[in-house]
Write a protein that holds these residues in place. Structure first.
Motif, PDB file in Angstrom:
ATOM      1  N   GLY A 294       4.927 -17.855  -0.686  1.00 53.68           N
ATOM      2  CA  GLY A 294       4.678 -17.518  -2.086  1.00 53.68           C
ATOM      3  C   GLY A 294       3.290 -16.943  -2.298  1.00 53.68           C
ATOM      4  O   GLY A 294       3.101 -16.004  -3.077  1.00 53.68           O
ATOM      5  N   GLY A 295       2.285 -17.500  -1.579  1.00 49.54           N
ATOM      6  CA  GLY A 295       0.928 -16.996  -1.714  1.00 49.54           C
ATOM      7  C   GLY A 295       0.792 -15.569  -1.216  1.00 49.54           C
ATOM      8  O   GLY A 295       0.196 -14.721  -1.895  1.00 49.54           O
ATOM      9  N   PHE A 296       1.357 -15.284  -0.033  1.00 47.26           N
ATOM     10  CA  PHE A 296       1.287 -13.926   0.497  1.00 47.26           C
ATOM     11  C   PHE A 296       2.061 -12.945  -0.382  1.00 47.26           C
ATOM     12  O   PHE A 296       1.621 -11.811  -0.592  1.00 47.26           O
ATOM     13  CB  PHE A 296       1.831 -13.888   1.926  1.00 47.26           C
ATOM     14  CG  PHE A 296       0.802 -14.239   2.968  1.00 47.26           C
ATOM     15  CD1 PHE A 296      -0.198 -13.338   3.308  1.00 47.26           C
ATOM     16  CD2 PHE A 296       0.830 -15.469   3.596  1.00 47.26           C
ATOM     17  CE1 PHE A 296      -1.146 -13.658   4.256  1.00 47.26           C
ATOM     18  CE2 PHE A 296      -0.120 -15.803   4.550  1.00 47.26           C
ATOM     19  CZ  PHE A 296      -1.122 -14.899   4.882  1.00 47.26           C
ATOM     20  N   THR A 297       3.192 -13.371  -0.904  1.00 45.55           N
ATOM     21  CA  THR A 297       3.967 -12.499  -1.782  1.00 45.55           C
ATOM     22  C   THR A 297       3.200 -12.208  -3.068  1.00 45.55           C
ATOM     23  O   THR A 297       3.181 -11.062  -3.546  1.00 45.55           O
ATOM     24  CB  THR A 297       5.322 -13.134  -2.109  1.00 45.55           C
ATOM     25  OG1 THR A 297       6.021 -13.435  -0.886  1.00 45.55           O
ATOM     26  CG2 THR A 297       6.169 -12.211  -2.945  1.00 45.55           C
ATOM     27  N   ALA A 298       2.559 -13.225  -3.629  1.00 49.80           N
ATOM     28  CA  ALA A 298       1.770 -13.019  -4.852  1.00 49.80           C
ATOM     29  C   ALA A 298       0.599 -12.073  -4.594  1.00 49.80           C
ATOM     30  O   ALA A 298       0.309 -11.194  -5.418  1.00 49.80           O
ATOM     31  CB  ALA A 298       1.262 -14.366  -5.370  1.00 49.80           C
ATOM     32  N   VAL A 299      -0.069 -12.226  -3.452  1.00 50.81           N
ATOM     33  CA  VAL A 299      -1.176 -11.321  -3.107  1.00 50.81           C
ATOM     34  C   VAL A 299      -0.667  -9.894  -2.970  1.00 50.81           C
ATOM     35  O   VAL A 299      -1.318  -8.935  -3.429  1.00 50.81           O
ATOM     36  CB  VAL A 299      -1.865 -11.795  -1.812  1.00 50.81           C
ATOM     37  CG1 VAL A 299      -2.831 -10.743  -1.304  1.00 50.81           C
ATOM     38  CG2 VAL A 299      -2.600 -13.103  -2.053  1.00 50.81           C
ATOM     39  N   ASN A 300       0.491  -9.724  -2.341  1.00 51.86           N
ATOM     40  CA  ASN A 300       1.060  -8.379  -2.199  1.00 51.86           C
ATOM     41  C   ASN A 300       1.350  -7.753  -3.555  1.00 51.86           C
ATOM     42  O   ASN A 300       1.092  -6.555  -3.771  1.00 51.86           O
ATOM     43  CB  ASN A 300       2.343  -8.437  -1.365  1.00 51.86           C
ATOM     44  CG  ASN A 300       2.072  -8.578   0.113  1.00 51.86           C
ATOM     45  OD1 ASN A 300       1.046  -8.113   0.604  1.00 51.86           O
ATOM     46  ND2 ASN A 300       2.981  -9.209   0.832  1.00 51.86           N
ATOM     47  N   PHE A 301       1.888  -8.537  -4.474  1.00 55.51           N
ATOM     48  CA  PHE A 301       2.190  -7.995  -5.799  1.00 55.51           C
ATOM     49  C   PHE A 301       0.912  -7.669  -6.570  1.00 55.51           C
ATOM     50  O   PHE A 301       0.856  -6.661  -7.279  1.00 55.51           O
ATOM     51  CB  PHE A 301       3.047  -8.983  -6.587  1.00 55.51           C
ATOM     52  CG  PHE A 301       4.523  -8.812  -6.372  1.00 55.51           C
ATOM     53  CD1 PHE A 301       5.249  -7.908  -7.120  1.00 55.51           C
ATOM     54  CD2 PHE A 301       5.190  -9.562  -5.413  1.00 55.51           C
ATOM     55  CE1 PHE A 301       6.608  -7.739  -6.918  1.00 55.51           C
ATOM     56  CE2 PHE A 301       6.545  -9.396  -5.192  1.00 55.51           C
ATOM     57  CZ  PHE A 301       7.261  -8.489  -5.955  1.00 55.51           C
ATOM     58  N   LEU A 302      -0.100  -8.511  -6.426  1.00 54.23           N
ATOM     59  CA  LEU A 302      -1.358  -8.234  -7.122  1.00 54.23           C
ATOM     60  C   LEU A 302      -2.046  -6.996  -6.554  1.00 54.23           C
ATOM     61  O   LEU A 302      -2.625  -6.193  -7.297  1.00 54.23           O
ATOM     62  CB  LEU A 302      -2.285  -9.452  -7.025  1.00 54.23           C
ATOM     63  CG  LEU A 302      -1.856 -10.694  -7.804  1.00 54.23           C
ATOM     64  CD1 LEU A 302      -2.800 -11.853  -7.525  1.00 54.23           C
ATOM     65  CD2 LEU A 302      -1.814 -10.402  -9.302  1.00 54.23           C
ATOM     66  N   ALA A 303      -1.982  -6.839  -5.226  1.00 60.92           N
ATOM     67  CA  ALA A 303      -2.622  -5.679  -4.599  1.00 60.92           C
ATOM     68  C   ALA A 303      -1.825  -4.396  -4.775  1.00 60.92           C
ATOM     69  O   ALA A 303      -2.377  -3.304  -4.617  1.00 60.92           O
ATOM     70  CB  ALA A 303      -2.840  -5.959  -3.108  1.00 60.92           C
TER      71      ALA A 303
ATOM     72  N   TYR B 241      -2.927  -1.270  -6.829  1.00 61.81           N
ATOM     73  CA  TYR B 241      -3.995  -0.397  -6.361  1.00 61.81           C
ATOM     74  C   TYR B 241      -3.503   0.679  -5.399  1.00 61.81           C
ATOM     75  O   TYR B 241      -4.237   1.630  -5.130  1.00 61.81           O
ATOM     76  CB  TYR B 241      -5.090  -1.219  -5.678  1.00 61.81           C
ATOM     77  CG  TYR B 241      -5.763  -2.210  -6.593  1.00 61.81           C
ATOM     78  CD1 TYR B 241      -6.655  -1.792  -7.581  1.00 61.81           C
ATOM     79  CD2 TYR B 241      -5.502  -3.576  -6.496  1.00 61.81           C
ATOM     80  CE1 TYR B 241      -7.271  -2.698  -8.435  1.00 61.81           C
ATOM     81  CE2 TYR B 241      -6.118  -4.490  -7.335  1.00 61.81           C
ATOM     82  CZ  TYR B 241      -6.999  -4.043  -8.301  1.00 61.81           C
ATOM     83  OH  TYR B 241      -7.603  -4.941  -9.138  1.00 61.81           O
ATOM     84  N   TRP B 242      -2.280   0.524  -4.864  1.00 66.21           N
ATOM     85  CA  TRP B 242      -1.843   1.519  -3.887  1.00 66.21           C
ATOM     86  C   TRP B 242      -0.394   1.973  -4.050  1.00 66.21           C
ATOM     87  O   TRP B 242       0.009   2.967  -3.441  1.00 66.21           O
ATOM     88  CB  TRP B 242      -2.039   0.995  -2.459  1.00 66.21           C
ATOM     89  CG  TRP B 242      -1.197  -0.204  -2.118  1.00 66.21           C
ATOM     90  CD1 TRP B 242      -1.476  -1.501  -2.368  1.00 66.21           C
ATOM     91  CD2 TRP B 242       0.069  -0.206  -1.441  1.00 66.21           C
ATOM     92  NE1 TRP B 242      -0.473  -2.323  -1.911  1.00 66.21           N
ATOM     93  CE2 TRP B 242       0.489  -1.558  -1.321  1.00 66.21           C
ATOM     94  CE3 TRP B 242       0.882   0.796  -0.915  1.00 66.21           C
ATOM     95  CZ2 TRP B 242       1.685  -1.905  -0.707  1.00 66.21           C
ATOM     96  CZ3 TRP B 242       2.079   0.438  -0.304  1.00 66.21           C
ATOM     97  CH2 TRP B 242       2.457  -0.908  -0.201  1.00 66.21           C
TER      98      TRP B 242
ATOM     99  N   MET C  83       4.713   9.118  -2.288  1.00 69.73           N
ATOM    100  CA  MET C  83       6.009   9.038  -2.957  1.00 69.73           C
ATOM    101  C   MET C  83       6.850   7.871  -2.440  1.00 69.73           C
ATOM    102  O   MET C  83       7.757   7.402  -3.136  1.00 69.73           O
ATOM    103  CB  MET C  83       6.778  10.342  -2.761  1.00 69.73           C
ATOM    104  CG  MET C  83       6.113  11.556  -3.402  1.00 69.73           C
ATOM    105  SD  MET C  83       6.015  11.439  -5.194  1.00 69.73           S
ATOM    106  CE  MET C  83       7.730  11.601  -5.643  1.00 69.73           C
ATOM    107  N   LEU C  84       6.553   7.424  -1.219  1.00 67.96           N
ATOM    108  CA  LEU C  84       7.318   6.319  -0.627  1.00 67.96           C
ATOM    109  C   LEU C  84       6.667   4.956  -0.827  1.00 67.96           C
ATOM    110  O   LEU C  84       7.212   3.961  -0.350  1.00 67.96           O
ATOM    111  CB  LEU C  84       7.502   6.550   0.872  1.00 67.96           C
ATOM    112  CG  LEU C  84       8.660   7.438   1.336  1.00 67.96           C
ATOM    113  CD1 LEU C  84       8.724   7.460   2.848  1.00 67.96           C
ATOM    114  CD2 LEU C  84       9.991   6.986   0.759  1.00 67.96           C
ATOM    115  N   THR C  85       5.517   4.886  -1.482  1.00 66.52           N
ATOM    116  CA  THR C  85       4.828   3.595  -1.603  1.00 66.52           C
ATOM    117  C   THR C  85       5.687   2.502  -2.259  1.00 66.52           C
ATOM    118  O   THR C  85       5.615   1.346  -1.825  1.00 66.52           O
ATOM    119  CB  THR C  85       3.508   3.762  -2.371  1.00 66.52           C
ATOM    120  OG1 THR C  85       3.726   4.536  -3.568  1.00 66.52           O
ATOM    121  CG2 THR C  85       2.465   4.438  -1.510  1.00 66.52           C
ATOM    122  N   PRO C  86       6.529   2.792  -3.275  1.00 66.25           N
ATOM    123  CA  PRO C  86       7.394   1.709  -3.777  1.00 66.25           C
ATOM    124  C   PRO C  86       8.374   1.201  -2.725  1.00 66.25           C
ATOM    125  O   PRO C  86       8.635  -0.005  -2.644  1.00 66.25           O
ATOM    126  CB  PRO C  86       8.126   2.351  -4.960  1.00 66.25           C
ATOM    127  CG  PRO C  86       7.261   3.482  -5.374  1.00 66.25           C
ATOM    128  CD  PRO C  86       6.642   4.002  -4.112  1.00 66.25           C
TER     129      PRO C  86
END
Length: 323
Positions: free
Chosen positions: A305-314, A317-318, A236-239
């Motif tokens: 920007g790259g790490f932020t984009a990876v976080n948003f893409l991943a 899944y979680w 429930m806290l994932t967002p």
């Protein structure tokens, strides 16, 4: 009586009793009035637009241009193309600064979020004086990036600091924590973990939004505290976890004040606290290599920007949004 009833007018859909009181429809604004309102709105927005152009967008575009030059801040400069970016591949200190920054980010941020979540769960149990505790724990987040706290941290972990005085009371010989290459970075990691107040307040707000019936149903089914945490609280806290993680990663990559003050602007013993932003500062304002510093700034922007984009893409899944 029947004659009177026949003469009484029947209520229709047009009568006030059926439709209620009529509302007056406002007149559409005239073109002149609309124009004046638009001008007033633009007038109030003008300071923001000036700040956007002069403080944000202007310097941003200027740094992009200077990253392709040999600009040295005080003299003439010329176009060098991609030389500044190619130079990064052979700059050993830049590689060291990236290594130090990555260690700092990927160690301190998870520890900070874990500490914030743990304390938020404790405070969510209904502790007396919750507003006071919330303010006290939030205070380090306001002061953690300040010069005063960095100086205080240097005194606490210095050779004659508070930590060594406590250790000496138990007969333990302490180290010069901020001056030792093996421990200097660790002190800054502890400082970042200590500033857990902001994510803690956000976690606490998220915990208050989880319906209690989920925990009650799980408890009836025999789920213990650990299972309730992993199967109810965390999903429930994932967002909220995702939001805090993105913000704290971005902030950690931009850390500068702590490393500058604790290491006196040198990057610490053996470059052990040479953060990327600190090395960028040394190149730009120490060596006056503004062109190269601008290229470094854009590299940092691409990394974040790259790490932020990876976080948003991943996140798909979680992160659970309840739909």
């Amino acid at each position: 009586m029947s004659a009177l009833l026949q003469r009484r007018p029947a209520k229709t859909s047009e009568s006030p009793a059926a439709t209620g009181p009529r509302r007056r429809v406002g007149k559409a604004p005239t073109p002149g009035k609309q124009r004046r309102e638009n001008l007033a709105a633009y007038g109030f927005l003008t300071p923001w637009f000036i700040g956007l152009v002069c403080i944000t967008a202007g310097p941003l575009l200027a740094s992009l241009y200077f990253s392709f030059t040999d600009y040295n801040l005080i003299g003439d400069y010329g176009w060098v193309g991609l030389d500044n970016y190619e130079r990064m591949f052979t700059d050993e200190r830049l590689h060291t600064s990236l290594k130090v920054t990555f260690i700092y980010v990927f160690v301190s941020v998870p520890l900070q979020l874990a500490m914030a979540l743990a304390l938020a769960m404790i405070l969510d149990r209904g502790v007396r004086g919750l507003p006071l505790y919330r303010s006290v724990y939030y205070l380090p987040s306001l002061l953690g990036g300040s010069v005063a706290i960095a100086i205080l941290w240097r005194q606490v972990f210095g050779a004659e600091g508070l930590i060594n005085q406590v250790l000496a009371f138990f007969g333990i010989q302490g180290e010069g924590w901020v001056s030792h290459p093996d421990y200097a970075l660790g002190t800054l990691i502890v400082l970042n973990v200590w500033t857990f107040g902001a994510p803690m307040v956000i976690f606490l707000a998220g915990l208050r939004q989880i319906p209690a019936m989920y925990y009650e149903a799980a408890e009836v089914d025999g789920a213990g505290p650990v299972r309730r945490f992993w199967h109810i609280t965390v999903p429930m806290l994932t967002p909220i976890i995702f939001f805090n993680m993105v913000l704290q990663f971005i902030n950690a990559f931009q850390t500068f004040t702590q490393a500058f003050i604790v290491s006196s602007g040198t990057g610490g013993p053996s470059d052990s606290t040479l953060f990327y932003t600190l090395y960028l500062y040394q190149r730009g304002f120490g060596d006056f290599e503004m062109g190269y510093a601008s290229a470094m700034a854009w590299l940092l922007l691409m990394i974040i920007g790259g790490f932020t984009a990876v976080n948003f893409l991943a996140s798909k899944y979680w992160v659970f949004y309840g739909d």
